[in-house]
Design a protein around this motif. Structure first.
Motif, mmCIF file in Angstrom:
data_model
loop_
_atom_site.group_PDB
_atom_site.id
_atom_site.type_symbol
_atom_site.label_atom_id
_atom_site.label_comp_id
_atom_site.label_asym_id
_atom_site.label_seq_id
_atom_site.Cartn_x
_atom_site.Cartn_y
_atom_site.Cartn_z
ATOM 1 N N THR A 113 3.452 -5.899 -7.794
ATOM 2 C CA THR A 113 2.430 -4.888 -7.323
ATOM 3 C C THR A 113 1.176 -5.266 -6.507
ATOM 4 O O THR A 113 0.559 -4.858 -5.812
ATOM 5 N N THR A 114 0.579 -6.511 -7.010
ATOM 6 C CA THR A 114 -0.695 -6.990 -6.561
ATOM 7 C C THR A 114 -0.140 -7.493 -5.032
ATOM 8 O O THR A 114 -1.139 -7.656 -4.448
ATOM 9 N N HIS A 115 1.022 -7.672 -4.739
ATOM 10 C CA HIS A 115 1.449 -8.073 -3.503
ATOM 11 C C HIS A 115 2.167 -7.080 -2.746
ATOM 12 O O HIS A 115 2.771 -6.933 -1.854
ATOM 13 N N GLY A 116 1.637 -5.574 -3.156
ATOM 14 C CA GLY A 116 2.123 -4.503 -2.395
ATOM 15 C C GLY A 116 3.319 -3.806 -2.656
ATOM 16 O O GLY A 116 3.757 -3.019 -2.078
ATOM 17 N N ILE A 117 4.070 -4.299 -3.442
ATOM 18 C CA ILE A 117 5.384 -3.541 -3.850
ATOM 19 C C ILE A 117 4.923 -2.248 -4.600
ATOM 20 O O ILE A 117 4.228 -2.480 -5.684
ATOM 21 N N PRO A 118 5.827 -1.052 -4.513
ATOM 22 C CA PRO A 118 5.375 -0.003 -5.217
ATOM 23 C C PRO A 118 5.830 -0.001 -6.932
ATOM 24 O O PRO A 118 6.459 -0.813 -6.990
ATOM 25 N N PHE A 119 5.103 0.892 -7.612
ATOM 26 C CA PHE A 119 5.429 0.652 -8.795
ATOM 27 C C PHE A 119 6.696 0.600 -9.399
ATOM 28 O O PHE A 119 7.153 -0.084 -10.008
ATOM 29 N N MET A 120 7.360 1.862 -9.078
ATOM 30 C CA MET A 120 8.764 1.953 -9.505
ATOM 31 C C MET A 120 9.661 0.890 -9.035
ATOM 32 O O MET A 120 10.531 0.447 -9.727
ATOM 33 N N GLY A 121 9.531 0.334 -7.826
ATOM 34 C CA GLY A 121 10.321 -0.717 -7.466
ATOM 35 C C GLY A 121 10.110 -2.052 -8.156
ATOM 36 O O GLY A 121 10.958 -2.639 -8.809
ATOM 37 N N ALA A 122 8.857 -2.337 -8.623
ATOM 38 C CA ALA A 122 8.436 -3.401 -9.169
ATOM 39 C C ALA A 122 8.879 -3.153 -10.772
ATOM 40 O O ALA A 122 9.294 -4.234 -11.314
ATOM 41 N N LEU A 123 8.804 -2.071 -11.196
ATOM 42 C CA LEU A 123 9.565 -1.715 -12.656
ATOM 43 C C LEU A 123 10.866 -2.305 -12.806
ATOM 44 O O LEU A 123 11.034 -3.162 -13.622
ATOM 45 N N GLY A 169 -5.561 -15.761 -15.679
ATOM 46 C CA GLY A 169 -4.796 -14.431 -15.745
ATOM 47 C C GLY A 169 -4.699 -13.775 -14.367
ATOM 48 O O GLY A 169 -5.402 -14.185 -13.509
ATOM 49 N N ILE A 170 -4.176 -12.700 -14.403
ATOM 50 C CA ILE A 170 -4.009 -11.865 -13.379
ATOM 51 C C ILE A 170 -5.028 -10.606 -13.435
ATOM 52 O O ILE A 170 -4.550 -9.724 -14.321
ATOM 53 N N PRO A 171 -5.888 -10.482 -12.696
ATOM 54 C CA PRO A 171 -6.683 -9.249 -12.889
ATOM 55 C C PRO A 171 -6.393 -8.069 -11.709
ATOM 56 O O PRO A 171 -5.825 -8.587 -10.932
ATOM 57 N N GLY A 172 -6.926 -6.917 -12.038
ATOM 58 C CA GLY A 172 -6.624 -6.032 -11.021
ATOM 59 C C GLY A 172 -5.333 -5.463 -10.575
ATOM 60 O O GLY A 172 -5.022 -5.224 -9.524
ATOM 61 N N ILE A 173 -4.510 -5.328 -11.877
ATOM 62 C CA ILE A 173 -3.291 -4.981 -11.454
ATOM 63 C C ILE A 173 -3.240 -3.227 -11.181
ATOM 64 O O ILE A 173 -4.055 -2.748 -12.129
ATOM 65 N N PRO A 174 -2.778 -2.824 -10.129
ATOM 66 C CA PRO A 174 -2.892 -1.475 -9.885
ATOM 67 C C PRO A 174 -2.210 -0.695 -10.933
ATOM 68 O O PRO A 174 -1.454 -0.968 -11.325
ATOM 69 N N ARG A 175 -2.526 0.558 -10.941
ATOM 70 C CA ARG A 175 -2.412 1.341 -11.981
ATOM 71 C C ARG A 175 -0.932 1.967 -11.269
ATOM 72 O O ARG A 175 -0.894 2.036 -10.128
ATOM 73 N N PRO A 176 -0.075 2.378 -12.236
ATOM 74 C CA PRO A 176 1.141 2.970 -11.738
ATOM 75 C C PRO A 176 1.158 4.308 -10.875
ATOM 76 O O PRO A 176 0.041 4.922 -10.975
ATOM 77 N N SER A 177 2.013 4.605 -10.111
ATOM 78 C CA SER A 177 2.225 5.887 -9.452
ATOM 79 C C SER A 177 3.658 6.192 -9.444
ATOM 80 O O SER A 177 4.727 5.252 -9.201
ATOM 81 N N PHE A 178 3.973 7.483 -9.666
ATOM 82 C CA PHE A 178 5.594 7.803 -9.562
ATOM 83 C C PHE A 178 5.646 8.853 -8.676
ATOM 84 O O PHE A 178 5.221 9.827 -8.512
ATOM 85 N N PHE A 179 6.251 8.279 -7.545
ATOM 86 C CA PHE A 179 6.615 8.891 -6.329
ATOM 87 C C PHE A 179 5.404 9.787 -5.636
ATOM 88 O O PHE A 179 5.569 11.111 -5.515
ATOM 89 N N GLY A 180 4.369 8.983 -5.589
ATOM 90 C CA GLY A 180 3.147 9.752 -4.825
ATOM 91 C C GLY A 180 2.038 10.173 -5.826
ATOM 92 O O GLY A 180 0.986 10.492 -5.472
ATOM 93 N N VAL A 181 2.548 10.483 -7.057
ATOM 94 C CA VAL A 181 1.619 11.026 -8.112
ATOM 95 C C VAL A 181 0.760 9.861 -8.759
ATOM 96 O O VAL A 181 1.476 8.821 -9.551
ATOM 97 N N PRO A 182 -0.328 9.582 -8.603
ATOM 98 C CA PRO A 182 -1.353 8.471 -9.177
ATOM 99 C C PRO A 182 -1.334 8.617 -10.713
ATOM 100 O O PRO A 182 -1.629 9.978 -11.273
ATOM 101 N N ILE A 183 -1.117 7.633 -11.528
ATOM 102 C CA ILE A 183 -1.266 7.510 -13.104
ATOM 103 C C ILE A 183 -2.707 6.901 -13.152
ATOM 104 O O ILE A 183 -2.436 5.801 -13.283
ATOM 105 N N HIS A 184 -3.458 7.647 -13.244
ATOM 106 C CA HIS A 184 -4.836 6.965 -13.518
ATOM 107 C C HIS A 184 -5.783 7.490 -14.550
ATOM 108 O O HIS A 184 -6.714 7.120 -14.899
#
Lengths: 295, 290
Positions: free
Chosen positions: A51-61, A114-129
């Protein structure tokens, strides 16, 4: 206050799949996996890096789950030949080697920083923040996972697991390829742990090698030992109990100088509970007591 | 070349300490048939007890402090056995392993509560190393080798020539037969704990003298000891001894080719490889002090 309760709920929703995975391995199949945290760590790192390299959350999951599963498949092939405590120790070794890799391969994992700044998930465009969104989003996954585990334990597959736990030789005598079933169990447990790992990375948004030590495995082991006797529901309840206790302690109004003692004292308490439960349940523990998976 | 020889010597010194850990662990495994995860905490306790006696206000000499540490660790081990392992005498080895994991967690964190998480060292003055041809050895390291060898020699005399030693060997060889011949199993188990705890304490003090002390030092040393036990064949005392030295050597020689950060992973790799390919150990002879 609500935020604080929501935080506890979310942490529980992260740990429940992790603990359920171990419950499936230890409680249902008799696989004493002392390296459970390795798969939690692998998927957390995989998802964080993707995800820090730009892959969307669901794909990364899904990629992270697949990667953790691949690891389980790979190490399971040799290590599942071992039984009982030898299996547990070899898995522990695997987990420690993974942690050394997280720590030393800085080009990939940034090592101890460690890896900081891991993006918050989003579910098909809905941000989970926000906290409520996290609670609902993770909660849905946890319900799905629990539903799946519930059905597995009641299915013919689950019955084979129980047969292997209670008496592996008899299970193989009636024609079950026990190696394959043990691997299936390890794989399922791993996918659950990996789900927890991804949740962890994206909720905390920072991971480092020190998040994935033997202590995390012991935490899950404690939960399974407390609740596993009553199956899945017991494990879930025990998670709320243990995590509630752990997170609750952090917010007690204690003097500053006492603060650094909290974590070790809580670990001491966990150790004590583990010992007391084993002493108390010596005979009845996990249905079979002495006959379980020896040698 | 001199780097290689120096690593060989360092490996031998580290290995002689690991051998003390491994012999204790294998004795416990041989008689009680479970992996005592809390063995690492006996090692840690030995180091911290010695530290306690060496520092002000007590300020005792290193040797007296070491002696006090042995007594303390033996008491601790007997307490563990009496309160936890003795009620579980006939339980499954996995239950015992989980119980010992709990004990390990307890004492590791107790040490952190008492002494804090920071790394400490014994208050030894810095001394110049002695050059022996191409290699250098410090006086502390020389003492470590002498004490470790002495401890092993005493163990040999004990196991070979005393009644208690013979009883230990008979029980770990065949508990039922030993019982038939009137060997008191519980007494033997107590002896085994005393021997294992003393060796862990001596090893812990030597380890701390060679490197340093921290509350979590037990775990990695337990792993090394376990790798050594497997190398020698479970329950085989002299095998564990050689296994310990092999682990020490392979760690110190291994870092010549591997990145230093992977030093602690070597023992784990040894464990996994041995379990897969030669679970009976390189030296064979399973279950039994020979």
């Amino acid at each position: 206050m609500t935020n604080y309760l929501l935080h506890i709920l979310i942490v529980c929703e992260i740990i429940i799949p992790f603990a359920l995975g171990l419950q499936l391995e230890i409680g249902e199949t008799g696989l004493y996996n002392f390296g459970h945290v390795a798969f939690f760590g692998i998927s957390a790192y995989a998802s964080a890096l993707l995800t820090t390299h730009g892959i969307p959350f669901m794909g990364a999951l899904f990629a992270s789950l697949a990667l953790a599963g691949l690891f389980a498949w790979g190490v399971g092939y040799p290590i599942l030949r071992l039984r009982g405590d030898y299996f547990g120790l070899a898995m522990l070794g695997f987990a420690e080697i993974m942690r050394k890799i997280f720590l030393n391969e800085s080009w990939l994992t940034r090592g101890p920083m460690g890896i900081p700044g891991i993006p918050r998930p989003s579910f098909f465009g809905v941000p989970i923040h926000t906290l409520p969104r996290f609670a609902i989003f993770y909660g849905l996954f946890v319900i799905a996972a629990a539903f799946a585990v519930y059905h597995v334990t009641r299915s013919p597959l689950g019955r084979v697991f129980h047969a292997i736990r209670d008496d592996e030789y008899s299970a193989s005598a009636v024609g079950k390829d026990t190696f394959r079933f043990r691997r299936t169990s390890l794989l399922m447990g791993t996918l659950l742990a990996a789900l927890g790992g991804v949740f962890w990375a994206h909720y905390i948004t920072f991971i480092s090698p020190s998040d994935f030590t033997l202590n995390e495995t012991i935490l899950a082991l404690l939960i399974v030992v407390i609740g596993g006797r009553w199956g899945m529901a017991g494990t879930i309840l025990a998670t709320f109990f243990v995590i509630g206790f752990q997170e609750g302690l952090r917010f007690l109004p204690l003097p500053e100088s006492f603060g650094r003692l909290i974590a070790p004292m809580q670990q001491m308490f966990f150790g004590l509970v583990l010992v007391l439960i084993v002493l108390k349940r010596e005979k009845s523990w996990f249905h079979k007591g002495d006959r379980l998976a020896q040698g | 070349m001199s780097l290689f020889l120096q690593s060989l010597l360092d490996g031998l010194i580290a290995g002689s300490i690991y051998a003390l850990f491994a012999v204790g662990l294998t004795l416990i495994y041989g008689t009680l048939h479970f992996i005592n995860f809390a063995h690492g905490e006996l090692i840690m306790a030995g180091a911290y007890f010695a530290y306690l006696f060496m520092m002000p206000p007590l300020h005792l000499s290193p040797f007296i402090s070491g002696g006090c540490a042995i007594v303390g660790v033996v008491c601790l081990a007997l307490l563990m056995d009496r309160s936890v392992f003795s009620p579980l005498r006939n339980a499954n080895s996995l239950l015992l392993l989980i119980a010992s994991l709990g004990i390990s967690l307890f004492f590791q964190n107790l040490a952190q509560v008492i002494w804090g998480a920071e790394i400490r060292t014994f208050p030894f003055p810095l001394e110049r190393g002695i050059s022996l041809g191409p290699v250098v050895i410090t006086p502390v390291q020389a003492w470590i080798l002498i004490i470790a060898a002495g401890a092993i020699f005493l163990l040999y005399l004990f196991l070979k020539f005393t009644r208690a030693g013979k009883a230990i060997r008979s029980v770990s060889d065949n508990p039922r037969l030993a019982k038939t011949f009137g060997v008191e199993t519980e007494r033997v188990i107590r002896f085994v704990w005393i021997v294992a705890a003393s060796l862990a304490a001596v090893g812990g003090v030597l380890y701390a003298a060679d490197t340093n002390l921290e509350p979590h030092m037990g775990t990695i040393n337990l792993v090394r000891a376990f790798a050594a036990v497997l190398l020698g064949g479970v329950g085989n005392v002299w095998g564990a001894l050689i296994g310990g030295i092999v682990i020490g050597l392979s760690e110190n020689l291994g870092v010549l080719i591997l990145p230093i950060g992977y030093k602690d992973a070597i023992a784990f790799c040894v464990i996994i490889l041995l379990l897969l390919f030669r679970p009976e150990g390189i030296l064979g002879v399973r279950w039994g002090v020979r």
